[in-house]
Enzyme design. Structure first.
Site, mmCIF file in Angstrom:
data_model
loop_
_atom_site.group_PDB
_atom_site.id
_atom_site.type_symbol
_atom_site.label_atom_id
_atom_site.label_comp_id
_atom_site.label_asym_id
_atom_site.label_seq_id
_atom_site.Cartn_x
_atom_site.Cartn_y
_atom_site.Cartn_z
ATOM 1 N N ASP A 39 3.358 49.117 2.588
ATOM 2 C CA ASP A 39 4.282 48.871 3.683
ATOM 3 C C ASP A 39 3.856 47.622 4.450
ATOM 4 O O ASP A 39 2.667 47.265 4.448
ATOM 5 C CB ASP A 39 4.305 50.062 4.639
ATOM 6 C CG ASP A 39 4.976 51.291 4.032
ATOM 7 O OD1 ASP A 39 5.762 51.119 3.076
ATOM 8 O OD2 ASP A 39 4.715 52.410 4.511
ATOM 9 N N TYR A 67 -7.828 54.708 1.089
ATOM 10 C CA TYR A 67 -7.324 54.097 2.318
ATOM 11 C C TYR A 67 -8.249 54.406 3.495
ATOM 12 O O TYR A 67 -8.881 55.473 3.537
ATOM 13 C CB TYR A 67 -5.940 54.648 2.672
ATOM 14 C CG TYR A 67 -4.862 54.400 1.659
ATOM 15 C CD1 TYR A 67 -4.045 53.272 1.732
ATOM 16 C CD2 TYR A 67 -4.628 55.308 0.626
ATOM 17 C CE1 TYR A 67 -3.037 53.052 0.807
ATOM 18 C CE2 TYR A 67 -3.621 55.101 -0.307
ATOM 19 C CZ TYR A 67 -2.833 53.967 -0.208
ATOM 20 O OH TYR A 67 -1.839 53.760 -1.132
ATOM 21 N N ASP A 81 4.910 56.618 11.316
ATOM 22 C CA ASP A 81 3.913 55.614 11.686
ATOM 23 C C ASP A 81 4.356 54.942 12.979
ATOM 24 O O ASP A 81 5.458 55.196 13.488
ATOM 25 C CB ASP A 81 3.677 54.603 10.548
ATOM 26 C CG ASP A 81 4.924 53.805 10.185
ATOM 27 O OD1 ASP A 81 5.720 53.487 11.070
ATOM 28 O OD2 ASP A 81 5.096 53.483 8.984
ATOM 29 N N ARG A 173 0.976 58.291 5.693
ATOM 30 C CA ARG A 173 1.615 58.526 6.998
ATOM 31 C C ARG A 173 2.106 59.965 7.115
ATOM 32 O O ARG A 173 2.055 60.569 8.197
ATOM 33 C CB ARG A 173 2.735 57.520 7.257
ATOM 34 C CG ARG A 173 3.749 57.343 6.174
ATOM 35 C CD ARG A 173 4.530 56.037 6.409
ATOM 36 N NE ARG A 173 5.252 55.618 5.222
ATOM 37 C CZ ARG A 173 6.540 55.843 5.019
ATOM 38 N NH1 ARG A 173 7.247 56.498 5.924
ATOM 39 N NH2 ARG A 173 7.123 55.405 3.928
#
Length: 289
Positions: A39, A67, A81, A173
């Site tokens: 993203d 991540y 998010d 997310r």
């Protein structure tokens, strides 16, 4: 023509498509693809496959990803998010120990409901297209695996940093949203940096600025067989056998059953192949035409 893999440290606010478009101009090639879309708000490892190496993109999706994620408690948004519209805010009185205790529910094989703001299709339409029109549709839970989930630090009373090692198809997310729900105060993703994807890490990554500043940007490309380094190599000493592989034919050779990186006697990477009962068949070819 340039061929190989470039591991880019994607900057914030760039789409993965933006990165590919920029590299097309720098490398002067059209045939470029990337593995594992990030993203715009996310940064970090974006493997980019150039030229003949684009044939390896399909294998990249199967690998696990890592991540570093920011979890903000007390806030729920429509995109899950901080780029989205706030749906609710709640008071937070959660300790680090309470967060630790909840994380265990999300480790291992779990079911995750994909977010509305995603590229998953329902009835031929991408979910985010429906979401932007204010529509919400039922989504079926999908199996994913969280291999490792670590609380790295508590930054503030409402901000926590997580390390997530997960399977393909995981929405970090959504993971943050679900952790917030489990804690009873709501949560959203406040930052995201991918540190590992398709077997590549940040240590191998370069920035777009670094690539653009190189006298020969193609020199930054990793050879495509580097991606398959976890498979053993098999060298064909016979030119006849190498020709058969180039023609897509089966080759008879000795060796244990399994998947191999196959090379010619001149050490040209020819293909990823499978050896079964002495018969070597091509999974995907990578030789120069």
């Amino acid at each position: 023509m340039a061929n190989g893999i470039l591991v880019i440290d994607k900057p914030q606010d760039w789409t993965s498509h933006d990165v590919v478009a920029k590299l097309r101009g720098i490398l002067h090639v059209k045939r470029i693809g990337h593995a594992g879309t990030l993203d715009p708000m996310a940064t970090g490892v974006l493997p980019v496959f150039v030229g003949r190496a684009t044939r390896a993109v399909e294998f990249a999706a199967e690998r696990e990803k890592e991540y570093i994620a920011g979890l903000r408690l007390g806030v729920v948004t429509d995109t899950q998010d901080v780029t989205g519209s706030v749906l609710e805010t709640n008071p937070v009185s959660v300790t680090q120990e309470q967060v630790e205790a909840v994380l265990d529910r999300f480790r291992g094989p779990i079911q995750q409901i994909p977010p509305m703001y995603s590229a998953i299709k329902k009835g031929g339409r991408k979910l985010y297209e429906l979401a932007r029109r204010g529509q919400e549709v039922e989504r079926q839970p999908r199996p994913i695996t969280i291999y490792e989930l670590e609380l790295m630090e508590q930054v503030s009373p409402t901000e926590f940093t997580l390390r997530v090692l997960c399977s393909k198809g995981t929405y970090v997310r959504t993971l943050c949203h679900d952790i917030g729900q489990a804690l009873g105060c709501g949560g959203t993703l406040s930052s995201l940096r991918r540190t590992q994807s398709a077997g590549f890490t940040l240590y191998q990554a370069v920035t777009l600025e670094q690539v653009a500043g190189m006298e020969d940007p193609a020199a930054a490309l990793l050879p495509v067989d580097a991606y398959f380094a976890h498979y053993p190599a098999l060298t064909l000493t016979s030119e006849g056998a190498a020709k058969k592989v180039r023609n897509g034919n089966t080759v008879t050779t000795e060796g244990a059953d399994g998947t191999y990186r196959v090379y010619s006697s001149q050490q040209e990477f020819l293909a990823l192949s499978k050896l079964e009962q002495g018969c070597l068949t091509t999974i995907k070819s990578f030789f120069e035409v």
